[in-house]
Design an enzyme around this catalytic site. Structure first.
Site, PDB file in Angstrom:
ATOM      1  N   HIS A  98     -25.520  15.973 129.952  1.00  0.00           N
ATOM      2  CA  HIS A  98     -24.216  16.472 129.501  1.00  0.00           C
ATOM      3  C   HIS A  98     -24.261  16.647 127.982  1.00  0.00           C
ATOM      4  CE1 HIS A  98     -19.966  16.597 128.460  1.00  0.00           C
ATOM      5  NE2 HIS A  98     -19.775  17.036 129.688  1.00  0.00           N
ATOM      6  N   GLU A 170     -22.336  24.681 130.826  1.00  0.00           N
ATOM      7  CA  GLU A 170     -21.180  24.225 130.063  1.00  0.00           C
ATOM      8  C   GLU A 170     -21.333  24.647 128.607  1.00  0.00           C
ATOM      9  OE1 GLU A 170     -19.062  20.758 132.234  1.00  0.00           O
ATOM     10  OE2 GLU A 170     -20.490  19.947 130.821  1.00  0.00           O
TER      11      GLU A 170
END
Ligand code: PGA
Length: 255
Positions: A98, A170
């Site tokens: 992430h 993302e």
């Protein structure tokens, strides 16, 4: 493989009682569709803080759990880290790479590569996040950056292992900012990612690629109708049961 995956990344939010209350509430809402075959085409995932994995485990047959981070060693002197062995019983997925882990905790692609291996070896499906920063996008480096991340993160894996990985695009500039990539921007990148993974693995395959970055009930449907967008990874809007459920409800119309 599910047709769409709707995943909640709770980050460092919610106490154990809050996590239990959320999953119980969501389970009741989802049970109205128990006999609806469409529900089976939707993967509903929650990545809670690791401490809540055990207490949340077994509380809903509609929801799968994932760990927000893992360490690649099995045990030893690694203060503060959690090994796959410790959470294996309570989780099916591992979120890896992430952007907050990459940026705040300085995780490198080399470590990410090791974490993917650890997760695959333990039978956990890795959900690998990649994305470009605003500077990279403005300098027209989006595709270069993504290709670079994919090449390093997937290095050394045979095609059969790459097939087990779920991806999340993302864009860093869209995370928690309220600024979402347009469905067209996201689709263009998802198509590129699919092509790159096919190149790396040497196999032409359909890949599960989720979009993440300010997804909310108001924009989820438009994003999820795009051809190569196979789901959403949701931060802020997943913390509230009403908004997370609203996204699931809209997704059900698309499967
Ligand atoms: P956001 O976060 O939905 O709050 O932008 C997404 C994520 O970080 O996975």
């Amino acid at each position: 493989m599910k047709d769409l995956i709707i995943a909640a990344n709770w980050k460092m939010n919610k106490t154990i009682p809050e996590c239990i209350s959320f999953i119980s509430d969501l389970d009741i809402r989802l049970s109205q569709w128990e006999l609806n075959p469409k529900l089976k085409k939707l993967g509903i995932l929650i990545f809670p803080p690791a401490i809540s994995l055990h207490p949340m485990n077994g509380r809903s047959k509609f929801i799968s759990l994932g760990c927000q981070n893992i360490y690649f060693e099995e045990s030893g002197a690694y203060t503060g880290e959690i090994s796959v062995k410790m959470i294996r019983e309570y989780t099916e997925y591992a979120l890896i790479g992430h952007s907050e882990r990459r940026e705040i905790f300085k995780e490198t692609d080399k470590e990410i590569n090791k974490k993917i291996k650890t997760s695959l070896d333990a039978g956990l499906a890795p959900l690998l996040c990649i994305g470009e920063t605003l500077d990279e996008r403005e300098a027209d480096k989006t595709f270069d950056r993504l290709a670079e991340q994919l090449r390093s993160d997937l290095s050394g894996f045979p095609p059969i292992e790459i097939e087990k990985i779920i991806f999340a695009y993302e864009p860093v500039w869209a995370i928690g900012t309220g600024r979402t990539a347009t469905p067209e921007q996201a689709q263009e990148v998802h198509a590129f990612i699919t092509e790159e993974i096919n190149k790396i693995s040497g196999r032409e395959n359909k890949r599960m690629i989720l979009y993440g970055g300010s997804v909310k009930p108001e924009n989820s449907k438009e994003l999820l109708t795009k051809k190569d967008i196979n789901g959403a990874l949701i931060g802020g809007a997943s913390l509230n049961v009403e908004s997370f459920f609203a996204i699931i409800e809209k997704s059900l119309e698309l499967v």
